[in-house]
Design a protein around this motif. Structure first.
Motif, short mmCIF file in Angstrom:
data_model
loop_
_atom_site.label_atom_id
_atom_site.label_comp_id
_atom_site.label_asym_id
_atom_site.label_seq_id
_atom_site.Cartn_x
_atom_site.Cartn_y
_atom_site.Cartn_z
N VAL A 261 0.85 -1.20 0.00
CA VAL A 261 0.00 0.00 0.00
C VAL A 261 0.88 1.24 0.00
O VAL A 261 1.84 1.33 0.78
N LEU A 262 0.58 2.18 -0.87
CA LEU A 262 1.25 3.48 -0.86
C LEU A 262 0.19 4.54 -0.58
O LEU A 262 -0.66 4.83 -1.42
N LEU A 263 0.25 5.11 0.62
CA LEU A 263 -0.74 6.05 1.13
C LEU A 263 -0.10 7.43 1.19
O LEU A 263 0.74 7.70 2.06
N ALA A 264 -0.49 8.31 0.27
CA ALA A 264 0.10 9.65 0.20
C ALA A 264 -0.83 10.67 0.82
O ALA A 264 -2.04 10.69 0.52
N TYR A 265 -0.29 11.53 1.67
CA TYR A 265 -1.09 12.53 2.38
C TYR A 265 -1.03 13.89 1.70
O TYR A 265 -0.71 14.91 2.31
N ASP A 266 -1.38 13.92 0.42
CA ASP A 266 -1.47 15.19 -0.31
C ASP A 266 -2.13 14.90 -1.65
O ASP A 266 -1.70 14.01 -2.37
N ASP A 267 -3.17 15.66 -1.97
CA ASP A 267 -3.88 15.45 -3.24
C ASP A 267 -2.96 15.52 -4.44
O ASP A 267 -3.16 14.83 -5.44
N ARG A 268 -1.94 16.36 -4.36
CA ARG A 268 -1.03 16.52 -5.49
C ARG A 268 -0.23 15.26 -5.77
O ARG A 268 0.33 15.11 -6.86
N LEU A 269 -0.17 14.35 -4.81
CA LEU A 269 0.59 13.11 -4.98
C LEU A 269 -0.28 11.92 -5.35
O LEU A 269 0.22 10.82 -5.53
N ALA A 270 -1.59 12.13 -5.49
CA ALA A 270 -2.48 11.02 -5.85
C ALA A 270 -2.09 10.41 -7.21
O ALA A 270 -1.99 9.18 -7.32
N PRO A 271 -1.86 11.20 -8.26
CA PRO A 271 -1.44 10.59 -9.53
C PRO A 271 -0.07 9.90 -9.42
O PRO A 271 0.19 8.93 -10.14
N THR A 292 0.67 -7.17 -4.72
CA THR A 292 -0.35 -6.34 -5.35
C THR A 292 -0.26 -4.90 -4.83
O THR A 292 -0.35 -4.68 -3.63
N PRO A 293 -0.09 -3.92 -5.72
CA PRO A 293 -0.01 -2.52 -5.26
C PRO A 293 -1.39 -1.92 -5.06
O PRO A 293 -2.32 -2.15 -5.84
N VAL A 294 -1.52 -1.14 -3.99
CA VAL A 294 -2.75 -0.39 -3.72
C VAL A 294 -2.38 1.07 -3.57
O VAL A 294 -1.60 1.43 -2.67
N ALA A 295 -2.90 1.92 -4.45
CA ALA A 295 -2.67 3.36 -4.36
C ALA A 295 -3.75 3.97 -3.48
O ALA A 295 -4.95 3.76 -3.71
N ALA A 296 -3.34 4.71 -2.47
CA ALA A 296 -4.30 5.27 -1.52
C ALA A 296 -3.96 6.73 -1.24
O ALA A 296 -2.83 7.18 -1.45
N LEU A 297 -4.96 7.47 -0.75
CA LEU A 297 -4.81 8.90 -0.51
C LEU A 297 -5.32 9.24 0.88
O LEU A 297 -6.41 8.84 1.28
N GLY A 298 -4.47 9.95 1.63
CA GLY A 298 -4.87 10.36 2.97
C GLY A 298 -5.16 11.85 3.01
O GLY A 298 -4.61 12.62 2.22
#
Length: 451
Positions: A261-271, A292-298
């Motif tokens: 899981v890659l959980l990024a805490y900034d909308d600009r990093l979602a892509p 299995t990769p999971v893209a996530a946004l905090g």
């Protein structure tokens, strides 16, 4: 520091021998990468130090600007578009304001989306950049042909040719042949550079330059990561990408962590997380191996996924990308929190939005660690081009080192070819080829009528 990596896992001490063995193999990978860079065998390792390719890219960007267009459409998919999306998202909705150009990336092929592109944009003020390494990617070919026909119908074939740029490897591919017939300007895609590793090349550089993005800073950040990782005598335990690869490998082997899981805490990093997901999945998912990769946004996915991460199966390695946001953003007025009742909102009184996000990221990491999950936090001081370049190179290296640890080739994708062949067969025939390919067994075909 462009970023700091912190790894916390309660089981690390008991798995010390496995971690040490992983570091020995990671050392082999770093040595091989150093040789490949020095011998100029892997373009993605050499791009950060290059400047010789930029004049031609900048010249094409200037020609597009000089044509007076207001919109640029990037036609491409996968590695030809995901990196570009990550770059364009960096400064949020204001990116590109300095150049006056709006850059669109309709990369998920769909009839309604392509209809909208051709319906809503003025063909006289739109430039199309078609990106396909092979020059034969079905989605990109279809986008390019329909767009060229529409612009030709509106402006004539001569002006239509001026409204297109092709980025593709040299050779006799369908798009190269058509571009030659139409008189479309063409820039070469390095044949030795895989699409998912190509973001710092002309693939990402041309549209990003048109949007006012600092490609030199992107490469500078990537170069700092390469220089640190591949310095002579570099210890894998002190190379963030290598240490993370070892952690992921050991977590997978010893603890069954089959999901990353890659959980990024900034909308600009979602892509950026979507770019990473393709890099990870397509590079490592081979021969029954990979995670299995999971893209996530905090923080938003704390309200959709975190329950599973904390209380579901312990099969995940969770990485957080945490910009330092404390003290930034609008501030909550103490006078307003007081009206909610004594003590009910005191924790928000006088705090900024950035304070809340910062605290939520730290609290999420701590809660995961307390549940025994392997957790890696990448803390970044700034969300800018240089930092993004560093993060992108970090994950390229982490991916390639992980591939060495599980003994797969990170630069091919052999399994996806079958789907491409079946797609072409279905379009050329009646669909019988697809039905014939279904193995014997249970097939369920159900539906719900609208009447």
């Amino acid at each position: 520091m462009l970023y700091r990596q912190t790894i916390r896992w309660a089981r690390a001490a008991e798995l010390a021998l496995a971690i040490d063995a992983g570091r020995e193999r990671a050392q082999e990978a770093l040595d091989a990468l150093r040789r490949q860079r020095d011998d100029d065998r892997r373009p993605y390792l050499c791009l950060p130090a290059r400047t010789d390719d930029l004049p031609a890219i900048e010249a094409r960007a200037e020609a597009i600007r000089a044509s007076g267009v207001g919109d640029v459409v990037v036609l491409g998919t996968g590695g030809s578009s995901l990196g570009t999306r990550a770059l364009l998202a960096l400064d949020g909705p204001t990116l590109g304001a300095s150049s006056g150009l709006r850059v669109h990336v309709p990369d998920n092929l769909g009839a309604t989306l392509m209809d909208a592109v051709l319906r809503d944009l003025d063909p006289a003020r739109t430039h199309f950049i078609a990106v396909s390494k092979s020059g034969g990617t079905a989605e990109t070919v279809a986008q390019t042909l329909t767009a060229f026909e529409a612009v030709s119908a509106a402006l004539g074939p001569t002006r239509a040719a001026q409204a297109f740029t092709l980025v593709s490897e040299p050779g006799g591919s369908p798009l190269r042949r058509l571009a030659g017939q139409w008189g479309v300007a063409t820039l070469d895609h390095d044949p030795d550079l895989g699409g998912r590793y190509s973001v710092m090349s002309v693939v990402g550089a041309l549209p990003a330059l048109l949007a006012g993005f600092d490609i030199a800073a992107l490469r500078r950040g990537a170069g700092r990561v390469v220089d640190q990782a591949l310095a002579p005598g570099a210890d894998p335990a002190h190379v963030p990408a290598a240490e993370a690869a070892v952690l992921g490998h050991v977590a997978g082997e010893a603890a069954g962590a089959a999901i990353a899981v890659l959980l990024a805490y900034d909308d600009r990093l979602a892509p950026f997380t979507r770019w990473w997901a393709q890099l990870w999945a397509e590079s490592l998912g081979k021969r029954g191996l990979g995670s299995t990769p999971v893209a996530a946004l905090g923080p938003v996915d704390q309200h959709s996924q975190l329950q599973l991460y904390l209380d579901g199966p312990g099969d995940k390695l969770i990485s957080l990308v945490k910009p330092v946001t404390a003290g930034t953003g609008p501030r909550v007025a103490p006078a307003l929190t007081a009206g909610a009742g004594e003590g009910r909102l005191d924790y928000l009184s006088g705090r900024t939005i950035g304070d809340l996000v910062d605290a939520e990221a730290d609290a999420t990491a701590e809660a995961l660690v307390r549940r025994g999950r392997p957790v890696r936090v990448l803390t970044i001081d700034r969300v800018d081009a240089e930092t993004l370049g560093a993060l992108m190179m970090h994950f390229m290296l982490e991916t390639v080192i992980t591939a060495h640890l599980i003994a797969v080739d990170p630069f091919d994708q052999p399994a996806v070819e079958e789907g491409k062949q079946l797609t072409r067969a279905a379009l050329r025939g009646t669909g019988d080829a697809l039905a014939a390919a279904v193995p014997a067994g249970l097939v369920s075909d159900l539906g719900v009528s609208a009447t």
